[in-house]
Design an enzyme around this catalytic site. Structure first.
Site, PDB file in Angstrom:
ATOM      1  N   TRP A 119     -41.516  15.137  -3.984  1.00  0.00           N
ATOM      2  CA  TRP A 119     -40.880  14.310  -4.514  1.00  0.00           C
ATOM      3  C   TRP A 119     -41.174  13.440  -5.884  1.00  0.00           C
ATOM      4  CZ3 TRP A 119     -41.768   9.282  -1.887  1.00  0.00           C
ATOM      5  CH2 TRP A 119     -41.692   8.422  -1.961  1.00  0.00           C
ATOM      6  N   ASP A 173     -47.456  14.819   4.366  1.00  0.00           N
ATOM      7  CA  ASP A 173     -46.348  13.890   4.494  1.00  0.00           C
ATOM      8  C   ASP A 173     -44.995  14.282   4.638  1.00  0.00           C
ATOM      9  OD1 ASP A 173     -44.054  12.112   3.514  1.00  0.00           O
ATOM     10  OD2 ASP A 173     -44.672  12.873   1.484  1.00  0.00           O
ATOM     11  N   LYS A 193     -35.744   8.956   8.014  1.00  0.00           N
ATOM     12  CA  LYS A 193     -34.159  10.410   8.030  1.00  0.00           C
ATOM     13  C   LYS A 193     -34.120  10.527   9.598  1.00  0.00           C
ATOM     14  CE  LYS A 193     -35.959  10.402   4.316  1.00  0.00           C
ATOM     15  NZ  LYS A 193     -34.719  10.187   2.605  1.00  0.00           N
TER      16      LYS A 193
HETATM   17  N1  PGU Z   1     -41.667  11.487   1.118  1.00  0.00           N
HETATM   18  C1  PGU Z   1     -41.022  12.124   1.125  1.00  0.00           C
HETATM   19  C2  PGU Z   1     -41.295  13.744   0.713  1.00  0.00           C
HETATM   20  C3  PGU Z   1     -39.385  12.321   0.652  1.00  0.00           C
HETATM   21  O1  PGU Z   1     -37.963  12.526   0.256  1.00  0.00           O
HETATM   22  C4  PGU Z   1     -39.469  10.494   1.339  1.00  0.00           C
HETATM   23  C5  PGU Z   1     -37.967   9.596   0.899  1.00  0.00           C
HETATM   24  C6  PGU Z   1     -40.290   9.800   1.361  1.00  0.00           C
HETATM   25  C7  PGU Z   1     -41.270  10.348   1.228  1.00  0.00           C
HETATM   26  C8  PGU Z   1     -40.208   8.468   1.602  1.00  0.00           C
HETATM   27  O2  PGU Z   1     -39.561   7.821   2.765  1.00  0.00           O
HETATM   28  P1  PGU Z   1     -39.204   6.819   3.498  1.00  0.00           P
HETATM   29  O3  PGU Z   1     -37.972   6.008   3.048  1.00  0.00           O
HETATM   30  O4  PGU Z   1     -40.537   5.556   2.373  1.00  0.00           O
HETATM   31  O5  PGU Z   1     -39.436   6.813   4.346  1.00  0.00           O
HETATM   32  N2  PGU Z   1     -37.041  10.633   0.237  1.00  0.00           N
HETATM   33  C9  PGU Z   1     -35.813  10.754  -0.680  1.00  0.00           C
HETATM   34  C10 PGU Z   1     -35.046   8.705  -0.063  1.00  0.00           C
HETATM   35  C11 PGU Z   1     -35.471   8.374  -1.194  1.00  0.00           C
HETATM   36  C12 PGU Z   1     -36.404   8.089  -2.357  1.00  0.00           C
HETATM   37  O6  PGU Z   1     -36.406   8.602  -3.141  1.00  0.00           O
HETATM   38  O7  PGU Z   1     -36.534   6.813  -1.552  1.00  0.00           O
HETATM   39  C13 PGU Z   1     -35.533  11.360  -1.169  1.00  0.00           C
HETATM   40  O8  PGU Z   1     -33.793  11.054  -1.728  1.00  0.00           O
HETATM   41  O9  PGU Z   1     -36.352  12.158  -2.664  1.00  0.00           O
END
Ligand code: PGU
Length: 459
Positions: A188, A269, A305
């Site tokens: 990410w 995570d 999510k």
């Molecule tokens: N960790 C991972 C692996 C993730 O994919 C995401 C969110 C988070 C943590 C953080 O999520 P929180 O909203 O803080 O609980 N990834 C999504 C959402 C958009 C972003 O980048 O924040 C994504 O599209 O990769």
């Protein structure tokens, strides 16, 4: 910079530089070191005489920052007037009609909260809602987890997954002897920034093999095998973002053995519990293996999510310790990390989660709704795969149905992505990741046409 300042300054592995964060950190270090070298007179004589009464802003030197690689996709999408536009960038669930979804059980919980006139808006404690923390630990570690029964877990409410990771990073930077964290390639996009600005030094381990579109398990074992003893390792608990490639349980067991034998510290995570398989317990298996061996680990949990609480920013950060005594002291230090950062977390989202998790009927309703989301994503995988096959699109697209969770890592390159955005108004991250949750039966043909054209014309 003094050697002390230098060692306090988070660094990236030279081989993998992340330049914008680097710049921000060096700006921060410059800012922090100025007063020690400058006398009060310097600052007076150095003050620009034209600062007042002129049209020049004191921020005139500030350069335009680029949009975020993920959230910026939505910014571009919102500007596009095309009626056929499709946003497959951000990992956010959409209904078959392409609309954001508020779970029915969340609506019910909110109604219950609103109807309860005894509820007030007082500050929560620094570590948040006690009941939420307890229930979050049970959800991720399992109700019968020995670590919970022995009071060896400390859990604090944080600002969703991101905030949990950040609090964890700052705690480790202050209290753990090894400041290097290994993150998978790819991962990410926010991970390296969160950890670096949290005070850790980021290095990488091999994870994904583009040739097989699967796990580079050998590379992973080699890289973790040569990491220094004690190093922190970031692990995606399930539904790896962006690749959708997870280790099998047998591979997890090998990873666990290697990490424990080398004294590497696992930092999980967990942003997608329930989204990988549709089953909450199954998606927590990797974490539970590491807790069952009695060792220590850290976990960042997000309800964005799996409960659709994206904007409510609800998450939890846990540290599993060797003893209740250590866990108590660790918690006291977590409070010192949180208090100057945001003082204490917001009450509403955590109350929704606690309302649902404490009530058997609501909990069951949640699991049904969660399974329906996971199943819709899986059916989108099959529909897209079938649509590409029907078009005779060159290439092996079986990874679309093999990958797990919210995303498909298509293998499309950035030129092909740019082509699809320009010609088909399909928005996705430039690494070729698509959010399957943003697709519907109605939009699959449009996406399949776009992929087919991108592959055949830009191949
Ligand atoms: N960790 C991972 C692996 C993730 O994919 C995401 C969110 C988070 C943590 C953080 O999520 P929180 O909203 O803080 O609980 N990834 C999504 C959402 C958009 C972003 O980048 O924040 C994504 O599209 O990769």
């Amino acid at each position: 910079m003094s050697p002390q300042e230098e060692s306090d300054c988070p660094r990236f592995d030279q081989a993998h530089s992340f330049s914008s964060s680097d710049r921000r950190i060096s700006a921060l270090v410059r800012h922090l070191t100025v007063p020690t070298h400058a006398s009060p007179m310097d600052s007076i004589s150095a003050a620009p005489t034209s600062a007042f009464g002129t049209a020049d802003s004191v921020f005139a030197h500030v350069v335009q920052a680029p949009e975020d690689p993920i959230l910026g996709v939505t910014v571009a999408y919102n500007k596009d007037p095309s009626p056929n536009k499709l946003n497959l960038g951000v990992g956010a669930y959409r209904t078959e009609e392409g609309k954001p979804l508020v779970l029915n059980v969340v609506r019910r919980a909110e109604q219950q909260l609103v109807n309860d006139r005894s509820r007030v808006k007082e500050y929560l404690p620094i570590i948040g809602l006690a009941e939420f923390n307890k229930l979050s630990a049970k959800l991720i570690f399992g109700a019968e987890s020995p670590a919970i029964l022995e009071n060896r877990v400390t859990t604090v409410q944080c600002l969703s997954g991101t905030g949990s990771l950040r609090v964890g990073a700052e705690f480790l930077a202050r209290h753990y002897h090894e400041r290097t964290i290994y993150i998978p390639v790819p991962t990410w996009g926010n991970h390296p920034k969160v950890f670096t600005l949290g005070g850790l030094s980021v290095k990488t381990y091999r994870y994904y093999d583009p040739a097989t579109r699967g796990l580079n398990f050998q590379g992973l074992l080699e890289d973790l095998g040569s990491a220094p003893s004690g190093a922190i390792v970031l692990l995606h608990a399930c539904a790896h973002n962006p690749t959708g490639v997870d280790p099998t349980l047998e591979q997890w067991e090998q990873i666990r053995q290697l990490m424990r034998s080398k004294g590497l510290l696992p930092f999980f995570d967990s942003a997608y519990q329930g989204f990988a398989s549709g089953r909450l317990d199954a998606d927590a298996q990797s974490i539970r293996m590491f807790v069952a061996d009695g060792g220590e680990c850290l976990v960042a949990q997000s309800y964005a999510k799996n409960m659709g609480l994206y904007g409510e920013r609800v998450g939890a950060f846990s540290i599993v310790c060797k003893s209740a005594d250590v866990a108590r002291r660790v918690e006291s230090q977590l409070k010192l990390v949180i208090r100057p950062m945001y003082s204490n977390p917001p009450i509403h989202g955590a109350s929704i989660v606690a309302t649902i998790l404490r009530d058997r009927d609501m909990y069951n309703e949640w699991t049904v709704e969660l399974k329906a989301m996971a199943d819709r994503i899986i059916s989108m995988r099959h529909e897209l795969f079938d649509a590409l096959r029907a078009r005779g699109t060159p290439g092996d697209w079986s990874h679309i149905i093999k990958q797990i969770g919210m995303f498909t890592f298509t293998g499309l390159n950035s030129e092909q992505v740019a082509f699809m955005t320009k010609e088909y108004h399909i928005y996705m991250t430039s690494d070729g990741r698509i959010s399957m949750a943003g697709l519907s039966s109605r939009t699959v043909p449009h996406l399949a046409d776009a992929i087919h054209a991108a592959v055949t014309r830009m191949g």
